[in-house]
Design a protein around this motif. Structure first.
Motif, short mmCIF file in Angstrom:
data_model
loop_
_atom_site.label_atom_id
_atom_site.label_comp_id
_atom_site.label_asym_id
_atom_site.label_seq_id
_atom_site.Cartn_x
_atom_site.Cartn_y
_atom_site.Cartn_z
N PHE A 99 72.77 45.34 -11.96
CA PHE A 99 71.55 44.56 -11.93
C PHE A 99 70.56 45.07 -10.88
O PHE A 99 69.35 45.11 -11.12
CB PHE A 99 71.88 43.09 -11.67
N MET A 100 71.08 45.45 -9.72
CA MET A 100 70.22 45.89 -8.62
C MET A 100 70.12 47.41 -8.51
O MET A 100 69.30 47.92 -7.76
CB MET A 100 70.73 45.32 -7.29
N GLY A 101 70.98 48.13 -9.20
CA GLY A 101 70.97 49.58 -9.11
C GLY A 101 71.83 50.04 -7.95
O GLY A 101 72.26 49.26 -7.10
N PRO A 102 72.10 51.35 -7.88
CA PRO A 102 73.00 51.86 -6.84
C PRO A 102 72.45 51.70 -5.42
O PRO A 102 73.21 51.65 -4.47
CB PRO A 102 73.15 53.34 -7.21
N LEU A 103 71.14 51.60 -5.28
CA LEU A 103 70.56 51.44 -3.94
C LEU A 103 70.33 49.98 -3.56
O LEU A 103 69.96 49.69 -2.44
CB LEU A 103 69.23 52.20 -3.86
N GLY A 104 70.52 49.07 -4.53
CA GLY A 104 70.30 47.66 -4.27
C GLY A 104 68.83 47.28 -4.23
O GLY A 104 68.46 46.26 -3.67
N THR A 105 67.97 48.10 -4.82
CA THR A 105 66.52 47.87 -4.76
C THR A 105 65.89 47.66 -6.13
O THR A 105 64.67 47.61 -6.23
CB THR A 105 65.84 49.07 -4.09
#
Length: 154
Positions: A99-105
């Motif tokens: 949901f947030m992607g590997p970077l959390g962004t």
């Protein structure tokens, strides 16, 4: 039922197009995986609700009625809930990764190659299935604790 029907239609259509029309249903595998995740994990939750998960439950078959049997059933339920809680924890991380992607962004969200379906749509089915399984296993643990401490049969 809807997921099972959709999978049947989709796979049948892909087979028809491939072997009768000699064509290709480009990217149908992505839809099959998405629907299958929802089907399997909702089925697992229903299995937890009904108490029909596959198990090698030798306790019920070989241990005579009494405190030991009630304790072993409670212990089995406790271990099941503990492991399921761990699965929910990792299922949440798995869902949030998608949901947030590997970077959390929310940048570079993982998606399927052809249809560009966000992978979190599949991961959500897994996470929700784990949540429902944890809930139903916790109810079973509560019942087994009640039977253990108050006696009787479940």
């Amino acid at each position: 039922m809807v997921s099972a029907f959709a999978l049947t239609v989709l796979i049948s259509a892909a087979t028809f197009v491939r072997y009768v029309l000699h064509g290709d249903l480009y990217g149908y595998e992505e839809w099959v995986k998405l629907i299958a995740f929802w089907l399997y994990f909702s089925g697992a939750a229903i299995g937890a609700y009904n108490g029909t998960h596959v198990s090698a439950d030798l306790v019920n078959a070989y241990v005579p009625e009494g405190f030991l049997k009630r304790f072993l059933v409670f212990l089995k339920c406790f271990i099941t809930v503990s492991v399921m809680a761990l699965y929910v924890w990792y299922g949440y991380d798995f869902f949030m990764f998608g949901f947030m992607g590997p970077l959390g962004t929310r940048i570079a969200i993982p998606m399927t190659t052809i249809w560009r379906i966000p992978l979190w749509t599949s991961y959500l089915g897994i996470f929700l299935g784990f949540i429902f399984m944890l809930y139903y296993f916790a109810v079973e643990l509560f019942v087994s604790a009640k039977v253990l401490f108050l006696g009787g049969k479940p």
